[in-house]
Design a protein around this motif. Structure first.
Motif, short mmCIF file in Angstrom:
data_model
loop_
_atom_site.label_atom_id
_atom_site.label_comp_id
_atom_site.label_asym_id
_atom_site.label_seq_id
_atom_site.Cartn_x
_atom_site.Cartn_y
_atom_site.Cartn_z
N VAL A 33 -47.77 -8.99 28.50
CA VAL A 33 -47.71 -7.69 28.46
C VAL A 33 -46.77 -6.84 27.75
O VAL A 33 -45.98 -7.45 27.38
N ASP A 34 -47.16 -5.72 28.11
CA ASP A 34 -46.51 -4.85 26.63
C ASP A 34 -45.26 -4.72 27.33
O ASP A 34 -45.51 -3.45 27.96
N ALA A 35 -44.51 -4.67 26.80
CA ALA A 35 -42.76 -3.87 27.59
C ALA A 35 -43.04 -2.28 27.66
O ALA A 35 -42.47 -1.59 28.07
N THR A 36 -43.54 -1.96 25.90
CA THR A 36 -43.45 -0.12 26.23
C THR A 36 -44.48 0.33 27.60
O THR A 36 -44.00 0.63 27.89
N SER A 37 -45.67 -0.14 26.99
CA SER A 37 -47.02 0.35 28.10
C SER A 37 -46.54 -0.12 29.55
O SER A 37 -47.67 0.67 30.68
N GLY A 38 -46.24 -1.24 29.52
CA GLY A 38 -46.50 -2.56 30.68
C GLY A 38 -47.76 -2.83 31.15
O GLY A 38 -48.60 -3.30 31.88
N GLU A 39 -49.02 -2.78 29.94
CA GLU A 39 -50.60 -3.39 29.94
C GLU A 39 -50.38 -4.47 30.14
O GLU A 39 -49.31 -5.14 29.07
N LEU A 62 -53.03 -2.91 24.77
CA LEU A 62 -53.10 -4.44 25.60
C LEU A 62 -53.22 -5.52 24.62
O LEU A 62 -52.84 -7.20 24.58
N LEU A 63 -53.37 -5.20 22.67
CA LEU A 63 -53.41 -6.16 21.88
C LEU A 63 -51.99 -6.20 21.76
O LEU A 63 -51.24 -7.03 21.39
N ILE A 64 -50.45 -5.80 22.16
CA ILE A 64 -49.23 -5.93 22.38
C ILE A 64 -49.05 -6.81 23.47
O ILE A 64 -48.45 -7.77 21.93
N ALA A 65 -49.87 -6.40 24.33
CA ALA A 65 -49.52 -7.55 25.00
C ALA A 65 -50.03 -8.89 24.55
O ALA A 65 -49.12 -10.10 24.97
N LEU A 66 -51.32 -8.93 24.13
CA LEU A 66 -51.66 -10.53 23.97
C LEU A 66 -50.92 -10.79 22.74
O LEU A 66 -50.00 -11.86 22.74
N ALA A 67 -50.53 -10.21 21.17
CA ALA A 67 -49.07 -10.26 20.54
C ALA A 67 -48.44 -11.01 21.37
O ALA A 67 -47.37 -12.14 20.85
N THR A 68 -47.67 -10.50 22.39
CA THR A 68 -46.39 -10.87 22.61
C THR A 68 -46.37 -11.75 24.06
O THR A 68 -46.06 -13.28 23.61
N GLY A 69 -47.71 -12.11 24.19
CA GLY A 69 -48.16 -13.35 25.32
C GLY A 69 -48.57 -14.66 24.58
O GLY A 69 -48.60 -15.72 25.02
N LEU A 70 -48.89 -14.72 22.62
CA LEU A 70 -48.99 -15.63 22.33
C LEU A 70 -48.14 -15.82 21.38
O LEU A 70 -48.36 -16.57 20.28
N SER A 71 -46.99 -14.83 20.97
CA SER A 71 -45.96 -15.40 20.56
C SER A 71 -46.57 -14.77 18.31
O SER A 71 -46.10 -16.00 17.62
N LEU A 72 -47.13 -13.86 19.11
CA LEU A 72 -47.71 -13.67 16.48
C LEU A 72 -46.93 -11.97 17.16
O LEU A 72 -47.33 -11.17 17.73
N PRO A 73 -47.12 -11.57 15.49
CA PRO A 73 -47.29 -10.37 15.13
C PRO A 73 -48.30 -9.80 15.76
O PRO A 73 -49.13 -10.17 15.22
N PRO A 74 -47.87 -8.56 16.11
CA PRO A 74 -48.97 -7.44 16.66
C PRO A 74 -49.92 -7.94 15.22
O PRO A 74 -51.29 -7.63 16.24
#
Length: 137
Positions: A33-39, A62-74
């Protein structure tokens, strides 16, 4: 499955990182989940992506959300998506993520930490050069 010649950088990154983390697609959906956009990454899209189905290229959120979910730098996730969906390869791209992860974390490092990392890289390069010279003898 991907068509012959089609890049799979992004799907490979998602699949491999999810396996490294030991999480299911449902858990990735919950975490991504992208904390900024909620996507949020949705299960159906993730499942289709991993099966090699045709998916729409991910948005920035969605890329930011995936980076968060995968614990990777965006930047790592963005570069893999750019390679797969648009054929854009940055000069710092590496298939195994090592270069991408290092570069993505550079902004988080102090000047001293960056110098230490540069010293380590130079040491490895010198050893490789010496090893190559010794093998030529």
């Amino acid at each position: 499955m991907a068509e012959q010649g089609q890049r799979t950088d992004f799907v490979d990154l998602v699949r491999e990182r999810r396996a490294e983390l030991g999480i299911s697609l449902r858990e990735l959906e919950a975490r991504a989940v992208d904390a900024t956009s909620g996507e949020q990454a949705r299960f159906g899209w993730l499942s289709k992506l991993e099966r090699g189905g045709s998916v729409t290229p991910p948005s920035e959120g969605l890329l930011i959300a995936l980076a968060t979910g995968l614990s990777l730098p965006p930047a790592v996730v963005q570069q893999a998506a750019a390679a797969q969906f648009f054929g854009l390869i940055t000069p710092l791209y590496s298939q195994d993520r090592s270069t991408r992860v290092l570069v993505a974390h550079m902004d988080e490092m102090s000047d001293d930490e960056r110098r230490q990392l540069a010293d380590i890289a130079e040491t490895f390069a010198r050893r490789r050069t010496q090893r190559d010279r010794n093998s030529d003898d």
